[in-house]
Design an enzyme around this catalytic site. Structure first.
Site, PDB file in Angstrom:
ATOM      1  N   GLY A 100       5.773   3.465   1.280  1.00 40.72           N
ATOM      2  CA  GLY A 100       6.410   4.320   0.900  1.00 40.72           C
ATOM      3  C   GLY A 100       7.076   4.053  -0.621  1.00 40.72           C
ATOM      4  N   SER A 155       0.868  -1.271   0.047  1.00 40.73           N
ATOM      5  CA  SER A 155      -0.031  -0.095  -0.058  1.00 40.73           C
ATOM      6  C   SER A 155       0.732   1.194   0.130  1.00 40.73           C
ATOM      7  CB  SER A 155      -0.894   0.046   1.278  1.00 40.73           C
ATOM      8  OG  SER A 155      -0.112   0.318   2.349  1.00 40.73           O
ATOM      9  N   LYS A 156       0.325   2.327  -0.146  1.00 43.53           N
ATOM     10  CA  LYS A 156       0.916   3.719  -0.334  1.00 43.53           C
ATOM     11  C   LYS A 156       1.725   3.912   1.015  1.00 43.53           C
ATOM     12  CE  LYS A 156      -2.681   5.709  -2.939  1.00 43.53           C
ATOM     13  NZ  LYS A 156      -3.813   6.340  -2.625  1.00 43.53           N
ATOM     14  N   ARG A 157       1.393   3.120   2.030  1.00 45.56           N
ATOM     15  CA  ARG A 157       2.210   3.480   3.391  1.00 45.56           C
ATOM     16  C   ARG A 157       3.418   2.921   3.486  1.00 45.56           C
ATOM     17  NH1 ARG A 157      -1.373   0.603   6.841  1.00 45.56           N
ATOM     18  NH2 ARG A 157      -2.982   0.828   5.116  1.00 45.56           N
TER      19      ARG A 157
END
Ligand code: GLU
Length: 484
Positions: free
Chosen positions: A259, A255-257
């Protein structure tokens, strides 16, 4: 044999994520491996998720990664328009929806939000799903016409049977059979007149002659409904290849988390486009041998989609870093210098032979931002502990180092030629006279001129870059430290 035609069908909703790029890459490879056509279709019918600039990101990424499409919005191949919002204007989705209504495979639904909110829900794969109760299926033709005339908002729903089963084939998952009673009467045309993805993907893939549909396996559970649409129209179902999930190092969906989930994030972090593409090719696919480094051309040759695995693929940034480093090693030195120069300039400013320093770090870095940490000591001698002079293998300690530095200082002061070769020859002369090993001399000198345990080059190469004045200054400083 029919020509293979694949499509990458992104929704312009944001950055190009690793999963999107993998779908694009695999579609491209499947087509090109078989001399087929690869098409780009922009799926922009979800107005709420549309993001300004996202289409440009898609074009930019495809161009940069070399995934050249044969057809698309900017390249008419006779199957256009290639942008769904433009296709809507041609009336194509409404026409096909009407055909299904005529066949009783679809129906108008006028239920309002309140009524729908009262319907029972089911938990499917952890999500609460509303199963429509076919309430509007029983409306007579006259009732439907009356409501349409009154301008009551409507959607068009698929009419799925409540009995029997539907079976379809996926190239990786095999035959999948579901009970029709589990198939919701999904919406085909929304109240704003736009088709849902669920409907448009079928109409478009068929009318654009797509032979192979490759996409993330989150679409697997909806596929029986798509297959039912194909069957209702009497169309041939395409070959389905549903790709495994991509997870992060903790086996959670990438996911975007994390990075590093989008192509542009990775480029920004100093990864090379070729390495990213190479790495992404291996997120689910592997060749027969254990080979890992592939150019795009080589991937085209080797890519057999039957070798895609069903198990989740772990996005391992450590592995990608390694691969990126391999690309640096193999890179033409001039090209490397051109790319590394901005990073070297930022770390060192003016006054250094950056080309020589680039050659030193080329085989030692994994991503461009590693450069700073490798070369910072050229600019300024870091604070270091004299413990660093002690090296077991080189048989050095602080006392031996002090002695060596004191003895080489006059040699280096007298030395005019500060080229690597000349310096090395002089020091070799000293080593021979002293009757010791190279390291016994080079270790303390390298420590004094760099202040670091690890450097991208040896003592004399470093001195060549630093020049006479700075090298001597650092050696004197070393002596001073060791005497203290
Ligand atoms: N527009 C869909 C997406 O971006 C495409 C899925 C498909 O390839 O059919 O997820």
């Amino acid at each position: 044999m029919t020509k293979i035609r694949t499509r990458y069908a992104p929704s312009p909703t944001g950055k190009m994520h690793v999963g999107n790029l993998r779908s694009a890459l695999y579609e491209f490879l499947i087509a090109k491996h078989a001399d087929g056509d690869f098409m780009l279709r922009i799926e922009d019918t979800d107005q709420e998720r549309f993001m300004e600039g996202a289409t440009e990101i898609i074009y930019r990424t495809m161009e940069k990664t070399g995934l050249k499409h044969d057809e698309g919005p900017d390249k008419d191949g006779g199957y256009g328009p290639y942008v769904q919002s433009e296709r809507v204007k041609t009336g194509i989705y409404m026409e096909y929806a009407q055909e299904l209504i005529d066949k009783r495979e679809a129906y108008y639904c006028f239920c309002d939000k309140e009524r729908l909110a009262g319907l029972k829900t089911e938990i499917v794969e952890g999500k609460e799903i509303m199963i429509y109760d076919k309430h509007c299926l029983s409306l007579s033709q006259e009732e439907v016409e009356q409501k349409l005339k009154e301008g009551i908002p409507f959607v068009i729903r698929q009419n799925n049977p409540t009995e029997g089963t539907t079976t379809f084939h996926d190239e990786l998952y095999g035959d999948i059979t579901v009970n029709n009673s589990e198939l919701d009467d999904m919406i085909l045309i929304k109240s704003d007149g736009y088709p849902t993805y669920n409907f448009a993907n079928v109409v478009d893939d068929h009318t654009m002659n797509i032979t192979h549909v490759v996409r993330g396996n989150e679409y697997l559970s909806s596929s029986p409904k798509y297959v039912r649409l194909y069957e209702a129209f009497g169309w041939q179902v395409p070959v389905y290849v549903h790709l495994p999930l991509i997870t992060d190092e903790n086996h959670k969906k990438l996911s975007k988390r994390s990075g590093h989930s989008s192509f542009e994030d990775l480029v920004e972090q100093g990864f090379l486009t070729e390495a990213i593409v190479n790495y992404i090719a291996l997120l689910g696919w592997s060749p027969e041998d254990n080979r890992e480094i592939f150019s795009l051309e080589e991937l085209i040759k080797e890519f057999d989609y039957h070798r895609i695995s069903k198990s989740p693929a772990v996005f391992d940034i450590v592995k990608l870093r390694w691969m990126n480093g391999e690309y640096f090693k193999a890179m033409d030195p001039d090209k490397f210098y051109e790319m590394a120069e901005p990073y070297l300039k930022e770390a060192l400013g003016e006054g250094f032979d950056l080309q020589k320093i680039a050659a030193m770090v080329k085989t030692r870095i994994e991503v461009f931002p590693d450069i700073a940490g490798q070369v910072d000591f050229f600019k300024e001698l870091p604070e270091y502990d004299t413990e660093m002079y002690t090296h077991k293998k080189m048989k050095t300690d602080t006392a031996s180092s002090l002695e060596v530095l004191n003895e080489v200082l006059p040699i280096l002061e007298a030395q005019e030629d500060y080229s690597n070769d000349a310096l090395y020859q002089s020091l070799l002369g000293y080593v021979e006279k002293k009757g010791c090993k190279n390291g016994y001399v080079m270790w303390p000198i390298r420590t004094a001129v760099s202040g670091k345990q690890m450097t991208p080059a040896g003592a004399t190469e470093i001195m060549e870059i630093l020049g006479k004045e700075e090298s001597l200054k650092r050696i004197r400083k070393g002596i001073e430290k060791l005497q203290a």
